[in-house]
Design an enzyme around this catalytic site. Structure first.
Site, PDB file in Angstrom:
ATOM      1  N   MET A  20       0.838  -1.208   0.000  1.00 34.82           N
ATOM      2  CA  MET A  20       0.000   0.000   0.000  1.00 34.82           C
ATOM      3  C   MET A  20       0.870   1.254   0.000  1.00 34.82           C
ATOM      4  SD  MET A  20      -3.061   1.139  -0.187  1.00 34.82           S
ATOM      5  CE  MET A  20      -4.562   0.381   0.451  1.00 34.82           C
ATOM      6  N   GLY A  21       1.650   1.415  -1.075  1.00 36.89           N
ATOM      7  CA  GLY A  21       2.401   2.663  -1.273  1.00 36.89           C
ATOM      8  C   GLY A  21       1.536   3.607  -2.098  1.00 36.89           C
ATOM      9  N   HIS A  49       4.237  -3.847 -20.512  1.00 36.06           N
ATOM     10  CA  HIS A  49       4.898  -2.971 -19.532  1.00 36.06           C
ATOM     11  C   HIS A  49       4.688  -1.495 -19.931  1.00 36.06           C
ATOM     12  CE1 HIS A  49       8.291  -2.891 -16.310  1.00 36.06           C
ATOM     13  NE2 HIS A  49       7.470  -1.860 -16.167  1.00 36.06           N
ATOM     14  N   GLU A 107      10.778 -10.324 -19.865  1.00 35.06           N
ATOM     15  CA  GLU A 107      10.119  -9.375 -20.761  1.00 35.06           C
ATOM     16  C   GLU A 107      10.958  -9.235 -22.021  1.00 35.06           C
ATOM     17  OE1 GLU A 107       9.302  -5.704 -18.724  1.00 35.06           O
ATOM     18  OE2 GLU A 107       7.969  -6.694 -17.292  1.00 35.06           O
ATOM     19  N   ARG A 132       6.440  -5.849 -10.777  1.00 31.97           N
ATOM     20  CA  ARG A 132       7.568  -6.447 -11.481  1.00 31.97           C
ATOM     21  C   ARG A 132       7.248  -7.930 -11.723  1.00 31.97           C
ATOM     22  NH1 ARG A 132       8.860  -2.088 -12.765  1.00 31.97           N
ATOM     23  NH2 ARG A 132      10.827  -1.000 -12.429  1.00 31.97           N
TER      24      ARG A 132
HETATM   25  C1  DGY Z   1       8.800   1.977 -13.342  1.00 31.71           C
HETATM   26  O1  DGY Z   1       8.943   3.201 -13.449  1.00 31.71           O
HETATM   27  O2  DGY Z   1       9.375   1.326 -12.481  1.00 31.71           O
HETATM   28  C2  DGY Z   1       7.867   1.326 -14.292  1.00 31.71           C
HETATM   29  O3  DGY Z   1       7.924  -0.041 -14.236  1.00 31.71           O
HETATM   30  C3  DGY Z   1       8.036   1.827 -15.719  1.00 31.71           C
HETATM   31  O4  DGY Z   1       7.623   3.138 -15.754  1.00 31.71           O
END
Ligand code: DGY
Length: 331
Positions: free
Chosen positions: A156-157, A288, A269, A240
Site C-alpha cells: 500500500m504505497g 509494460h 520481458e 515487477r
Molecule cells: C517503473 O517506473 O518502475 C515502471 O515499471 C516503468 O515506468
C-alpha cells in the site's frame, strides 16, 4: 575542449528531459530500440561522469568499477531493481529514480487490467474477430462484478493507494491491504484494513500487486498462494514480473484455481509470442506500459534530468534512492 560533463543515455527519452541534458552535458544517446548490450554499456560508461539508465539496463558492481569517474546513475523509472544500489553507494555514486509522477497512470493501468480481465474484454474481442460472434448470448461471456466487492492491495504505497481510492470511491469496494507499514491515510480516507497476506488472499475478489521486487517478494505469488484465493478471484500485477511464479499463474488460470488475471509485467520481458501467456483466454497481458502516457513520460524525463544534473553538480538529488551516500560521494 568541452568542459561539460560526459554522460551516456541508454535510450532516447522524451525531449522534456533530454533537451536539458544535452544543453548541460556532452551526451551520447544510444539510438537503438533495444538496450545496449551489457559489455558495450560497460565500455560506454568507462569515461562518463553521469549515466541515464532504463529498467532494462543492469547496473552492477563490475559496471560501476569500469566507470571510475561516474558520479550519478539517474534511472528513468520509479523501480530500481536493475541497479545494485549498495554497490553504487559503496563506490560513492548517487542513484536517482522517478517516483510520484507515474502514480496515477500506473493505477489507471492496474484498474484497466482488473476490469478487462474481470469482464473478459480481450477474450470477447478475439471471439468477434474470429467470426464466432453469432448472436447475443444469455449465458455467454459471463464475468465478475466489480461494484461492492473486495479489493486486496499487496503493497500500500502511492500506487496501491491510488488504485484503492479509485476502487473505493468509484466502485464502492471494501479495501484490504497487506504491507509491513500501516497506511493511515488509506485507513482514514478509504476505510482500508491492514491484514496478513493469508486473510487478504482468502477474502479478496481482486488482488493487485504494488510491492517492489526484493528478496522477500521474488516468487511471492506461487501456486500455493493462488490456491488461497477465491476461484472467482482476479489477479493483477503492474509491479515487477519476478514477483509472480509465472508457470504457477498459468497453471492456476488453466485449471480454474482463479478466474482471470491481468499483467503489465512479465518474467522475462517480453514473453515468448507463442508461449502460454498469450494463449490463455483468461489472461490479459500489456507490454509494460503502465507509465506510458505522454504527460507521465514527460514528467519522468524531467525528474530524470534533474536527478542527473544535481548528481553531476554534487547536489541533493530531487528523487534520491541512496541519500546515505552523502559524505562519500565522488567529486
Ligand atoms: C517503473 O517506473 O518502475 C515502471 O515499471 C516503468 O515506468
Amino acid at each position: 575542449m568541452s568542459t561539460k560533463p560526459t554522460v551516456f543515455v541508454t535510450r532516447r527519452i522524451p525531449d522534456a528531459g533530454l533537451d536539458r541534458i544535452r544543453q548541460h552535458c556532452d551526451a551520447e544517446v544510444w539510438p537503438e530500440q533495444l538496450p545496449p548490450p551489457y559489455e558495450l554499456l560497460r565500455q560506454k560508461v568507462a569515461g562518463c561522469d553521469g549515466l541515464v539508465s532504463l529498467l532494462t539496463d543492469r547496473i552492477d558492481a563490475p559496471l560501476l568499477d569500469a566507470a571510475p569517474r561516474l558520479k550519478v546513475v539517474s534511472n528513468f523509472a520509479v523501480g530500481f531493481n536493475n541497479v545494485d544500489v549498495a554497490a553504487a553507494t559503496a563506490r560513492g555514486v548517487a542513484v536517482g529514480n522517478t517516483p510520484g509522477v507515474l502514480t496515477d497512470a500506473t493505477a489507471d493501468m492496474a484498474f484497466c487490467l482488473l476490469i478487462a480481465a474481470a469482464r473478459r474484454v480481450v477474450e470477447g474481442h478475439d471471439y468477434g474477430k474470429a467470426g464466432r460472434w453469432k448472436t447475443w448470448e444469455p449465458l455467454g461471456h459471463l464475468g465478475q462484478d466489480l461494484h461492492g466487492r473486495t479489493l486486496g492491495v499487496v503493497g500500500m504505497g502511492r500506487i496501491g493507494f491510488a488504485l484503492a481510492r479509485r476502487c473505493h470511491r468509484g466502485w464502492d469496494m471494501r479495501v484490504l491491504y497487506h504491507d509491513k507499514y500501516c497506511n493511515e491515510l488509506a485507513e482514514r480516507q478509504l476505510g482500508a484494513t491492514q491484514v496478513d497476506l493469508d486473510t487478504l488472499l482468502a477474502e479478496s475478489d481482486f488482488v493487485s500487486v504494488h510491492t517492489d521486487l526484493n528478496d522477500q517478494t521474488r516468487g511471492l505469488f506461487n501456486l500455493a498462494r493462488f490456491r488461497q484465493m477465491k476461484r472467482t478471484a482476479v489477479f493483477v500485477n503492474t509491479a515487477r514480473g519476478p514477483i509472480v511464479v509465472e508457470k504457477d499463474l498459468v497453471e492456476a488460470l488453466k485449471t480454474g484455481v482463479i478466474f482471470a488475471a491481468g499483467l503489465d509485467v512479465t518474467d522475462p520481458e517480453p514473453p515468448a509470442p507463442d508461449g502460454p501467456l498469450y494463449s490463455l483466454p483468461n489472461l490479459v497481458v500489456a507490454p509494460h506500459i503502465a507509465s506510458a502516457t505522454v504527460g507521465t513520460r514527460n514528467a519522468m524525463a524531467e525528474i530524470c534530468a534533474n536527478n542527473l544534473l544535481a548528481g553531476l553538480a554534487g547536489q541533493k538529488l530531487p528523487a534520491w534512492v541512496n541519500p546515505e551516500v552523502e559524505g562519500k560521494r565522488r567529486k
